[in-house]
Scaffold this active site. Structure first.
Site, mmCIF file in Angstrom:
data_model
loop_
_atom_site.group_PDB
_atom_site.id
_atom_site.type_symbol
_atom_site.label_atom_id
_atom_site.label_comp_id
_atom_site.label_asym_id
_atom_site.label_seq_id
_atom_site.Cartn_x
_atom_site.Cartn_y
_atom_site.Cartn_z
ATOM 1 N N ARG A 219 -6.530 27.034 -38.704
ATOM 2 C CA ARG A 219 -7.488 26.064 -38.685
ATOM 3 C C ARG A 219 -8.610 25.575 -38.322
ATOM 4 O O ARG A 219 -8.722 25.181 -36.759
ATOM 5 C CB ARG A 219 -6.488 24.817 -38.349
ATOM 6 C CG ARG A 219 -6.734 23.425 -39.154
ATOM 7 C CD ARG A 219 -5.839 22.414 -39.021
ATOM 8 N NE ARG A 219 -6.262 21.329 -38.810
ATOM 9 C CZ ARG A 219 -6.395 20.533 -38.857
ATOM 10 N NH1 ARG A 219 -6.547 19.885 -37.563
ATOM 11 N NH2 ARG A 219 -7.002 19.011 -40.222
ATOM 12 N N SER B 194 -0.353 18.870 -47.513
ATOM 13 C CA SER B 194 -0.252 17.323 -46.530
ATOM 14 C C SER B 194 -0.050 16.517 -47.270
ATOM 15 O O SER B 194 -0.728 16.318 -48.576
ATOM 16 C CB SER B 194 -1.376 17.581 -45.409
ATOM 17 O OG SER B 194 -1.993 18.556 -44.816
ATOM 18 N N LYS C 208 -5.590 15.277 -35.479
ATOM 19 C CA LYS C 208 -6.354 15.561 -36.466
ATOM 20 C C LYS C 208 -7.732 14.510 -36.630
ATOM 21 O O LYS C 208 -6.796 13.390 -36.944
ATOM 22 C CB LYS C 208 -5.110 15.742 -37.554
ATOM 23 C CG LYS C 208 -6.016 15.620 -38.883
ATOM 24 C CD LYS C 208 -4.923 15.396 -39.855
ATOM 25 C CE LYS C 208 -5.186 15.858 -41.752
ATOM 26 N NZ LYS C 208 -3.902 16.204 -43.013
HETATM 27 N N1 TZP Z 1 -1.714 17.000 -39.521
HETATM 28 C C1 TZP Z 1 -0.703 16.215 -39.232
HETATM 29 S S1 TZP Z 1 -1.088 15.770 -37.647
HETATM 30 C C2 TZP Z 1 -1.748 16.954 -37.905
HETATM 31 C C3 TZP Z 1 -2.028 17.481 -38.738
HETATM 32 C C4 TZP Z 1 -2.895 18.721 -38.779
HETATM 33 C C5 TZP Z 1 -2.498 16.940 -35.822
HETATM 34 C C6 TZP Z 1 -1.297 17.766 -35.337
HETATM 35 O O1 TZP Z 1 -1.330 18.298 -34.403
HETATM 36 P P1 TZP Z 1 0.207 18.129 -32.830
HETATM 37 O O2 TZP Z 1 -1.484 18.464 -31.259
HETATM 38 O O3 TZP Z 1 1.048 18.962 -33.180
HETATM 39 O O4 TZP Z 1 0.142 16.506 -33.320
#
Ligand code: TZP
Ligand code: MG
Length: 219
Positions: A41, A111, A140
């Site tokens: 990503r 998602s 994110k």
């Molecule tokens: N999609 C929803 S939350 C997220 C993504 C890509 C980020 C999750 O990252 P982390 O560091 O595990 O909270």
């Protein structure tokens, strides 16, 4: 045929959260420690497409050798060119039906942040959905507020395709997430931001296994 979504720990590579380590080094460490799925990503704002391609070629080799499913975020061209197992898309990314025509049998993840979005993803042919953010996360950009464990419960009860829980998941709340029905769990910063990636994944695997064992004993 590749499983549509493996149970276990789903890792994501994004170099800016990796404490100065390269995506390739982190991919190797995560695979050695036993993640079952690995997603690449990166955004074009951080890396050129050429650099992303080169990294994906190397990560495809690492994941293929280890039997780990490899998913590319956003970029169908990249996923096809490196023969990834799948592509992961967000709500504003390529639409699922035309994407299916392009990628054929490749795994498509989507998602989702609500039950309506989850149902829509199923209708349009997604192979698995992302469910989150379960907890608050800074990782994110532009993501909606945390949806909480309630959305995970709704998905576990109502959605027939596999799902991965994501967002703010850490060692201290992983047990809760597994108890609420997640068989695949994604963590970004908890893993790639850790000083010792291997020890961190092993600790997470122990929590995952212990919680699952208790859950299935109780059934
Ligand atoms: N999609 C929803 S939350 C997220 C993504 C890509 C980020 C999750 O990252 P982390 O560091 O595990 O909270
Ligand atoms: Mg996207």
């Amino acid at each position: 045929m590749t499983a549509r979504l493996n149970p276990g720990i789903y890792g994501i590579l994004t170099e800016k959260f990796s404490r100065g380590r390269s995506n390739i080094q982190v991919a190797q460490e995560m695979v050695n420690a036993g993640v079952t799925t690995l997603q690449y990503r990166e955004k074009p704002a951080s890396k050129s497409m050429g650099e992303m391609y080169k990294e994906c070629v190397a990560i495809r080799q690492i994941t293929r050798d280890a039997g780990v499913t490899f998913i590319v975020n956003d970029h169908a061209d990249l996923a096809l060119m490196v023969e990834a197992d799948g592509i992961h898309t967000g709500q504003d990314d390529l639409p699922l039906r035309p994407l299916r025509k392009l990628v054929g049998d490749m795994i498509i993840g989507r998602s989702t942040h609500s039950l309506d979005q989850a149902r829509q993803a199923v209708l349009e042919g997604a192979d698995y959905i992302g469910v989150g953010p379960i907890f608050t996360t800074q990782t994110k950009e532009g993501v909606c507020d945390a949806v909480g464990l309630a959305y995970l419960d709704h998905v576990a009860a109502n959605i027939a395709i596999p799902f991965v829980a994501i967002g703010g998941i850490k060692a201290h709340n992983l047990g809760q997430v597994v108890s609420h029905g997640a068989r695949t769990v994604c963590m970004i910063t908890e893993i790639i931001g850790a000083e010792d990636i291997k020890a961190t994944i092993q600790g997470l695997q122990t929590i995952y296994k212990d919680t699952s064992a208790k859950l299935y004993q109780a059934l």
